[in-house]
Design an enzyme around this catalytic site. Sequence first.
Site, short mmCIF file in Angstrom:
data_model
loop_
_atom_site.label_atom_id
_atom_site.label_comp_id
_atom_site.label_asym_id
_atom_site.label_seq_id
_atom_site.Cartn_x
_atom_site.Cartn_y
_atom_site.Cartn_z
N LYS A 82 6.29 22.94 -13.96
CA LYS A 82 5.42 21.78 -13.70
C LYS A 82 5.06 21.69 -12.23
CE LYS A 82 4.50 16.98 -14.64
NZ LYS A 82 4.86 15.78 -15.41
N GLU A 122 8.98 18.33 -24.64
CA GLU A 122 8.28 18.67 -23.41
C GLU A 122 8.75 20.02 -22.86
OE1 GLU A 122 5.73 17.29 -22.09
OE2 GLU A 122 5.69 15.19 -22.71
N LYS A 125 2.61 11.38 -11.24
CA LYS A 125 1.85 10.43 -12.05
C LYS A 125 2.73 9.23 -12.34
CE LYS A 125 -1.52 13.20 -14.63
NZ LYS A 125 -1.96 13.58 -15.99
N HIS A 184 -0.80 16.36 -26.29
CA HIS A 184 -0.86 14.95 -25.92
C HIS A 184 -2.08 14.22 -26.46
CE1 HIS A 184 2.37 16.21 -23.37
NE2 HIS A 184 2.49 15.05 -22.80
N ARG A 194 -3.96 21.47 -14.23
CA ARG A 194 -2.97 20.44 -14.60
C ARG A 194 -3.24 19.89 -15.99
NH1 ARG A 194 -0.01 15.77 -10.97
NH2 ARG A 194 1.26 14.98 -12.67
N GLU A 224 -5.39 16.72 -11.42
CA GLU A 224 -5.89 17.12 -12.74
C GLU A 224 -7.39 17.39 -12.75
OE1 GLU A 224 -5.48 15.35 -17.20
OE2 GLU A 224 -3.66 15.30 -15.97
N ARG A 227 0.81 -1.22 0.00
CA ARG A 227 0.00 0.00 0.00
C ARG A 227 0.85 1.27 0.00
NH1 ARG A 227 -5.01 -1.61 4.08
NH2 ARG A 227 -5.67 -3.46 2.91
N ASN A 252 -1.21 18.77 -20.78
CA ASN A 252 -1.50 17.81 -21.84
C ASN A 252 -1.49 18.45 -23.23
OD1 ASN A 252 -1.95 15.70 -19.97
ND2 ASN A 252 -4.03 16.44 -19.61
N HIS A 290 -0.78 11.01 -28.00
CA HIS A 290 -1.08 9.68 -27.46
C HIS A 290 -1.72 8.78 -28.51
CE1 HIS A 290 -1.09 10.95 -22.92
NE2 HIS A 290 0.11 10.88 -23.44
N HIS A 295 8.00 9.42 -27.10
CA HIS A 295 6.86 10.18 -26.60
C HIS A 295 6.93 11.64 -27.03
CE1 HIS A 295 3.67 11.61 -24.02
NE2 HIS A 295 4.52 12.41 -23.37
#
Length: 262
Positions: free
Chosen positions: A127, A85, A43, A148, A141, A137, A21, A145, A152, A165
Amino acid sequence: MPWAAGVVGDLAGFVASTYMRGISLIQVPTTLLAQVDSSVGGKVAVNHPLGKNMIGSFYQPQLVFIDVHVLKTLAPREVRAGLAEVIKYGVIHDGDFFSYLEGQLQQILALDEGVLSYVIKKSCAIKARVVEEDEREDGVRAFLNFGHTIGHALEALTFYRNYRHGEAVAAGMVAAAEIAVERGLLEEEEKNRLKKLLDRAGLPVTVPLAADEILSILPRDKKARHGRPRFVLPLALGSVNLFEDVETDEIRAALERCRKTE
């Protein structure tokens, strides 16, 4: 391995977030993309054949340790992919930083340590500021993206093999800028500045796949709402906003313009 930029940190973070956990996590990113993006913000996720980063969680590291010297071990393609980025941060948050990147691009590609240190620190600061305001998000946030949504889709459609990426995000940023210009949100000149900087950095500025292929996968994007993709569109170099009303015909037209561009 060259295809693994950001993957090791994401995988380790995902395991750390679930084992017992949650156990302590320290990120030591060794690519430019990981140093300015994936190691910062908490993330941690892995890809799935149906989409990018489909399985994951939010889990903040206790420490991110960045050493610019390791970037000298990278292939030039990896440096360029990470630079996408960095350029994104200039577009979404800081027009002066974008101008700095225009002026210092050759030093960055030559791995000038002083310039790189500033660029990485600035990118992480941007960031971190966004994540502090909106960790999960629910709001700003989402601005991270930019590029993206299409990016993606390109990665998923090519089974994460053809593009780094950052390369896919670069093409996605150009497509988003095309939509913004057609909506009257962004000046053509500013779109051209973005496109020129990406091109000078050796990044893709065209979308090679057919528009209908991309459109077919957009509703599966994890950030879509009720089957509709959400787009971060630039209003200027240094300012963006989130739009949920971009129509299919707008996306198709932008993708076709990007595909025709040489």
